[in-house]
Write a protein that holds these residues in place. Structure first.
Motif, PDB file in Angstrom:
ATOM      1  N   PHE A 145      53.924  69.400  67.707  1.00  0.00           N
ATOM      2  CA  PHE A 145      54.570  69.061  68.978  1.00  0.00           C
ATOM      3  C   PHE A 145      53.591  68.410  69.960  1.00  0.00           C
ATOM      4  O   PHE A 145      53.949  67.464  70.676  1.00  0.00           O
ATOM      5  N   GLY A 146      52.364  68.888  70.000  1.00  0.00           N
ATOM      6  CA  GLY A 146      51.370  68.305  70.907  1.00  0.00           C
ATOM      7  C   GLY A 146      51.134  66.831  70.612  1.00  0.00           C
ATOM      8  O   GLY A 146      51.018  66.001  71.520  1.00  0.00           O
ATOM      9  N   ARG A 147      51.094  66.506  69.337  1.00  0.00           N
ATOM     10  CA  ARG A 147      50.889  65.098  68.953  1.00  0.00           C
ATOM     11  C   ARG A 147      52.102  64.257  69.324  1.00  0.00           C
ATOM     12  O   ARG A 147      51.976  63.112  69.750  1.00  0.00           O
ATOM     13  N   MET A 148      53.277  64.853  69.146  1.00  0.00           N
ATOM     14  CA  MET A 148      54.488  64.128  69.517  1.00  0.00           C
ATOM     15  C   MET A 148      54.456  63.784  71.005  1.00  0.00           C
ATOM     16  O   MET A 148      54.732  62.658  71.406  1.00  0.00           O
ATOM     17  N   LEU A 149      54.093  64.780  71.829  1.00  0.00           N
ATOM     18  CA  LEU A 149      54.043  64.548  73.280  1.00  0.00           C
ATOM     19  C   LEU A 149      52.959  63.538  73.641  1.00  0.00           C
ATOM     20  O   LEU A 149      53.128  62.723  74.549  1.00  0.00           O
ATOM     21  N   ALA A 150      51.824  63.613  72.940  1.00  0.00           N
ATOM     22  CA  ALA A 150      50.723  62.682  73.244  1.00  0.00           C
ATOM     23  C   ALA A 150      51.226  61.248  73.092  1.00  0.00           C
ATOM     24  O   ALA A 150      50.952  60.384  73.932  1.00  0.00           O
ATOM     25  N   GLU A 151      51.964  61.010  72.037  1.00  0.00           N
ATOM     26  CA  GLU A 151      52.487  59.668  71.806  1.00  0.00           C
ATOM     27  C   GLU A 151      53.545  59.313  72.848  1.00  0.00           C
ATOM     28  O   GLU A 151      53.534  58.234  73.434  1.00  0.00           O
ATOM     29  N   MET A 152      54.430  60.249  73.102  1.00  0.00           N
ATOM     30  CA  MET A 152      55.548  59.994  74.014  1.00  0.00           C
ATOM     31  C   MET A 152      55.061  59.746  75.451  1.00  0.00           C
ATOM     32  O   MET A 152      55.590  58.890  76.154  1.00  0.00           O
ATOM     33  N   GLN A 153      54.052  60.494  75.872  1.00  0.00           N
ATOM     34  CA  GLN A 153      53.659  60.475  77.287  1.00  0.00           C
ATOM     35  C   GLN A 153      52.544  59.482  77.607  1.00  0.00           C
ATOM     36  O   GLN A 153      52.286  59.200  78.776  1.00  0.00           O
ATOM     37  N   HIS A 154      51.886  58.994  76.559  1.00  0.00           N
ATOM     38  CA  HIS A 154      50.651  58.227  76.794  1.00  0.00           C
ATOM     39  C   HIS A 154      50.797  57.062  77.778  1.00  0.00           C
ATOM     40  O   HIS A 154      50.064  56.947  78.746  1.00  0.00           O
ATOM     41  N   LEU A 155      51.773  56.201  77.528  1.00  0.00           N
ATOM     42  CA  LEU A 155      51.888  55.000  78.360  1.00  0.00           C
ATOM     43  C   LEU A 155      52.240  55.367  79.805  1.00  0.00           C
ATOM     44  O   LEU A 155      51.648  54.837  80.750  1.00  0.00           O
ATOM     45  N   HIS A 156      53.189  56.261  79.946  1.00  0.00           N
ATOM     46  CA  HIS A 156      53.611  56.668  81.288  1.00  0.00           C
ATOM     47  C   HIS A 156      52.421  57.234  82.073  1.00  0.00           C
ATOM     48  O   HIS A 156      52.207  56.895  83.237  1.00  0.00           O
ATOM     49  N   ARG A 157      51.642  58.086  81.414  1.00  0.00           N
ATOM     50  CA  ARG A 157      50.499  58.720  82.089  1.00  0.00           C
ATOM     51  C   ARG A 157      49.355  57.750  82.354  1.00  0.00           C
ATOM     52  O   ARG A 157      48.512  57.998  83.207  1.00  0.00           O
ATOM     53  N   SER A 158      49.309  56.644  81.599  1.00  0.00           N
ATOM     54  CA  SER A 158      48.221  55.669  81.796  1.00  0.00           C
ATOM     55  C   SER A 158      48.394  54.860  83.070  1.00  0.00           C
ATOM     56  O   SER A 158      47.473  54.165  83.488  1.00  0.00           O
ATOM     57  N   HIS A 159      49.588  54.903  83.640  1.00  0.00           N
ATOM     58  CA  HIS A 159      49.855  54.108  84.851  1.00  0.00           C
ATOM     59  C   HIS A 159      50.441  55.019  85.923  1.00  0.00           C
ATOM     60  O   HIS A 159      51.638  54.920  86.227  1.00  0.00           O
ATOM     61  N   PRO A 160      49.613  55.902  86.488  1.00  0.00           N
ATOM     62  CA  PRO A 160      50.163  56.879  87.443  1.00  0.00           C
ATOM     63  C   PRO A 160      50.891  56.193  88.596  1.00  0.00           C
ATOM     64  O   PRO A 160      50.385  55.228  89.160  1.00  0.00           O
ATOM     65  N   GLY A 161      52.077  56.689  88.876  1.00  0.00           N
ATOM     66  CA  GLY A 161      52.821  56.180  90.027  1.00  0.00           C
ATOM     67  C   GLY A 161      53.551  54.876  89.802  1.00  0.00           C
ATOM     68  O   GLY A 161      54.299  54.416  90.664  1.00  0.00           O
ATOM     69  N   ALA A 162      53.359  54.255  88.636  1.00  0.00           N
ATOM     70  CA  ALA A 162      54.033  52.965  88.387  1.00  0.00           C
ATOM     71  C   ALA A 162      55.517  53.191  88.141  1.00  0.00           C
ATOM     72  O   ALA A 162      55.919  54.257  87.705  1.00  0.00           O
ATOM     73  N   THR A 163      56.312  52.182  88.449  1.00  0.00           N
ATOM     74  CA  THR A 163      57.728  52.248  88.065  1.00  0.00           C
ATOM     75  C   THR A 163      57.967  51.231  86.949  1.00  0.00           C
ATOM     76  O   THR A 163      57.285  50.209  86.855  1.00  0.00           O
ATOM     77  N   TRP A 164      58.949  51.528  86.135  1.00  0.00           N
ATOM     78  CA  TRP A 164      59.148  50.746  84.906  1.00  0.00           C
ATOM     79  C   TRP A 164      60.494  50.084  84.888  1.00  0.00           C
ATOM     80  O   TRP A 164      60.930  49.540  83.927  1.00  0.00           O
TER      81      TRP A 164
END
Ligand SMILES: [Fe+2]
Ligand SMILES: [Fe+2]
Lengths: 336, 256
Positions: B237-256
Motif C-alpha cells: 500500500f505504501g508503494r501504491m500511495l507513493a506513486e499516486m501522490q508523487h506528482l501532486h506533492r511535488s507541486h505544493p499548492g498548485a492547481t491542476w
C-alpha cells in the motif's frame, strides 16, 4: 431513387444466385456508379478486392492505433495529480478502448476477425499510428496528446464520416464526437498548466515543443510521396490529401496556441496573406521514416506491452471460451 | 505494534466540515472506493481482452465517483487523497492488495462488490446521511457484483488451469475478508451480523456454481488488529500511495 435501388440490386451478390454466372463487369459498373453517386457501400454489396483490402488495411491500422494509443496516456493514470483529472483521463483511455471495439467490428464486416488482425499487429505485419511511439514524459504530455494528437486525429477523421464504406463511416461518426471531447479536455488541461505556477507553465511548453512536430507527421508523407492516396481518393475512402489536412490542422492550432499562452516550436510559422494559410517550416521526414521503421523511442516498449497483455491474457480467453462451450452444451442438452 | 491511528489522522477533524456526516465512516467508505479504483486503474492497457479494458475501467470510474462524493463530505477531496500518510487511510486491506493475475483481481472484486452491494443496500434503505449516495451506488455495485460473479463462473468452470488459478486466488484473499464486517463508527443502522451472513451465503452460492470450494482458512488474522480500518496496512500500500501522490506533492499548492 429508382435508379439507386436498381444499382443496389446489381451490387448485391445475391443477384448472382438468381442470374447464374457472376458478371464481374456489371458489378464493377454498379460499384463505380455507386461511388460516383456518393452512395454508401455496405457489407453485402459487391466490391473490388483491392477496395476491400485497402479498407481492411486502413481500418485495422486505425483500430490498432486506438488500442496502442491507450498506453502513453495510461502511463499517467496512477499519477494523475487530482481526482477530477484522474476521472477524466480514465474515461478518455476507456473511450479509446471503445473506439478499438467499434473499429474491429467494422473490419469484421469485411470478413476479417479481430483475432486475425491482432495476430498481424503482434507479428508486426500491420502497423499503428507512429505518434504513439513517442513517450509521455510529464503530466503535461497528457494535455498535449489531447490537444494535438486527438486534434490531428479529428482533422483526419471528420472527412472519414463521409467515407464510401458504410460501417466505417458510421463508426467514425461516433468516434469523432468523443475525440472532440478529448481535444477540448486536453486543451483545458494545458490551459490550467499554462496559467498555473511557473513550473507548470514550463511543463506545458515543454510538452507542446515535443509533440508539435510528431503531430504534423500524423497526416502522413507529403502528397507527392504518398503511395496509397490517389486510389483511396478515387474510391472516396479518403476525401482530402495529406497536405491539405495538415494545413487545415496548422491553421486551427496557431490561434489556439496563442489563447493557451504557449508557443509552437517553429520559427517559420507565420500568416501568409496571399495563400490565406499559415506557412510552416520543413518537417523532418527522416525522423518520420525512422519511427515507422521501428526505431522510434517507444516502438519496442509499446509492442512488448501489447504482446505481454495478450499472452498473459491467453488463459483467461481460453477459460471464457471453454465456459461458453460447456454452457451452450448445457442449453442444447436441456432443449434436446 | 499498536493499532492506534497515527497522529496525522487527528488533524482530519479540523478538515471536517460542519455537517452531520460521520467523518470516520465517510473516510472508511471513501478510502475503500478510492484505493480499489486506483488498483483497477493499474489494469488499463494490460487487460486480457479489449472488452475488459472497458469493463474494468467502468468499475474504476464508478468507484472513483463514489470516492469523490464521500471524501468531499469530509473535506477537500484532493487534500484527503494526496496529502494523507499511509497510516491515516482507513480502507480495508482487501482493496489495497496488488492486482496479481486476473483471477486475483476478480476474487478481490467479488469479495468486495458483494460486500459493498449488501452494505449500500442497507444504507440506501435507511434515512442516514449516506442514503442518497448509497441509492445511486447500489445500482453501480450491482453491476460490479454481476461482472465479478460472471467471471468467477467462467474462470472456476472454464479450463483446468483457470480453475486452479481462481481457487488459489480465492484462498489467497480469504484472510482479508473478515475485516469487512467489523462495525464502522457512524454506520450505526447497519446490521453487521446480518451483512456477514448474507455475504457468506452469497459467496457459498457463487463459488459452488463455479465448481470452486469455499476457502477454509481464517477470515482475519490476530496480528491484523482491526487492520485497515485502524490505519494499519500491508506493505504494497505504501508503494501504491507513493506513486499516486508523487506528482501532486511535488507541486505544493498548485492547481491542476
Ligand atoms: Fe480514439
Ligand atoms: Fe481520443
Amino acid at each position: 431513387m429508382a435508379t439507386a435501388a436498381a444499382q443496389h440490386t446489381a451490387r448485391t451478390p445475391a443477384h448472382d444466385a438468381r442470374g447464374g454466372a457472376p458478371d464481374t463487369d456489371a458489378h464493377q459498373r454498379a460499384f463505380d456508379a455507386a461511388i460516383a453517386a456518393d452512395e454508401r457501400i455496405e457489407p453485402r454489396d459487391w466490391m473490388p478486392d483491392a477496395y476491400r483490402a485497402t479498407l481492411i488495411r486502413q481500418i485495422a491500422q486505425h483500430a490498432h492505433s486506438e488500442i496502442i494509443g491507450m498506453q502513453p496516456e495510461a502511463n499517467w493514470i496512477t499519477r494523475a495529480p487530482s481526482l477530477r483529472r484522474k476521472a477524466i483521463l480514465m474515461a478518455k483511455v476507456q473511450d479509446e478502448a471503445g473506439h478499438g471495439l467499434y473499429l474491429y467490428s467494422a473490419a469484421e464486416t469485411l470478413g476479417v476477425s479481430r483475432d486475425e488482425l491482432l495476430d498481424k499487429l503482434h507479428s508486426g505485419r500491420q502497423k499503428y499510428s507512429s505518434i504513439f511511439n513517442y513517450p509521455t514524459l510529464t503530466w503535461a504530455d497528457v494535455g498535449a496528446i489531447g490537444w494535438l494528437v486527438d486534434g490531428a486525429a479529428i482533422t483526419n477523421q471528420v472527412p472519414l464520416c463521409r467515407c464510401s464504406y458504410g460501417p466505417y463511416a458510421r463508426a467514425m461518426v461516433r468516434i469523432c464526437k468523443e475525440e472532440s471531447f478529448h481535444q477540448r479536455q486536453g486543451y483545458e488541461l494545458l490551459l490550467a498548466l499554462s496559467r498555473g505556477t511557473p513550473e507548470q507553465h514550463a511543463m506545458a511548453q515543454d510538452a507542446v515543443n515535443r509533440w508539435w512536430w510528431p503531430s504534423l507527421m500524423m497526416f502522413g508523407p507529403p502528397d507527392d510521396e504518398s503511395e496509397h492516396s490517389a486510389q483511396s481518393m478515387a474510391w472516396k475512402i479518403k476525401r482530402h490529401s495529406n497536405d491539405e489536412l495538415r494545413q487545415r490542422f496548422v491553421d486551427i492550432c496557431v490561434p489556439q496556441a496563442e489563447s493557451l499562452g504557449l508557443t509552437l516550436p517553429d520559427p517559420d510559422l507565420k500568416w501568409n496573406e496571399e495563400r490565406g494559410h499559415y506557412d510552416f517550416g520543413p518537417i523532418d521526414w527522416d525522423e518520420f521514416w525512422q519511427v515507422i521503421k521501428g526505431n522510434g523511442p517507444c516502438n519496442e516498449q509499446r509492442m512488448a506491452q501489447r504482446r505481454r497483455a495478450h499472452d498473459e491474457g491467453a488463459w483467461v480467453r481460453e477459460a471464457a471460451a471453454a465456459y461458453a462451450a460447456k454452457h451452450t452444451h448445457d442449453k442444447e442438452a436441456r432443449r434436446g | 505494534m499498536t493499532a492506534q491511528p497515527a497522529d496525522t489522522r487527528t488533524s482530519l477533524t479540523t478538515v471536517s466540515r460542519e455537517t452531520d456526516v460521520p467523518a470516520a465512516a465517510a473516510l472508511a467508505l471513501g478510502d475503500d472506493a478510492l484505493v480499489l479504483s486506483h488498483r483497477l486503474g493499474e489494469w488499463i492497457g494490460h487487460a486480457p481482452v479489449l472488452e475488459e479494458e472497458v469493463a474494468l475501467t467502468n468499475i474504476a470510474l464508478d468507484l472513483l465517483g463514489q470516492a469523490r462524493v464521500l471524501l468531499s463530505m469530509v473535506g477537500d477531496e484532493d487534500e484527503l487523497a494526496y496529502l494523507r500518510e499511509e497510516r491515516a487511510f482507513t480502507n480495508l486491506q482487501l482493496v489495497e492488495q496488488p492486482n496479481g493475475d486476473f483471477a486475483h483481481t476478480i476474487a478481490r472484486q467479488l469479495y468486495f462488490s458483494v460486500y459493498q452491494h449488501l452494505l449500500y443496500g442497507q444504507l440506501a434503505a435507511g434515512d442516514g446521511p449516506f442514503a442518497p449516495l448509497a441509492a445511486k451506488a447500489v445500482k453501480e455495485t450491482a453491476y460490479h457484483r454481476d461482472h465479478a460473479e460472471q467471471w468467477t463462473l467462467r474462470l472456476g468452470d472454464g479450463t483446468q488451469a483457470s480453475h486452479e488459478r481462481m481457487q488459489r486466488a480465492c484462498e489467497a484473499l480469504w484472510r482479508f475478508t473478515g475485516e469487512m464486517f467489523q462495525p464502522v463508527a457512524g454506520l450505526d443502522s447497519v446490521d453487521w451480523t446480518g451483512l456477514e451472513a448474507a455475504w457468506l451465503e452469497s459467496l457459498e452460492d457463487v463459488l459452488r456454481r463455479a465448481t470452486l470450494t469455499l476457502p477454509e482458512g481464517p477470515r482475519s488474522a490476530p496480528w491484523a488488529a482491526g487492520a485497515g480500518r485502524q490505519g494499519v496496512h500491508t506493505e504494497p500500500f505504501g508503494r501504491m500511495l507513493a506513486e499516486m501522490q508523487h506528482l501532486h506533492r511535488s507541486h505544493p499548492g498548485a492547481t491542476w
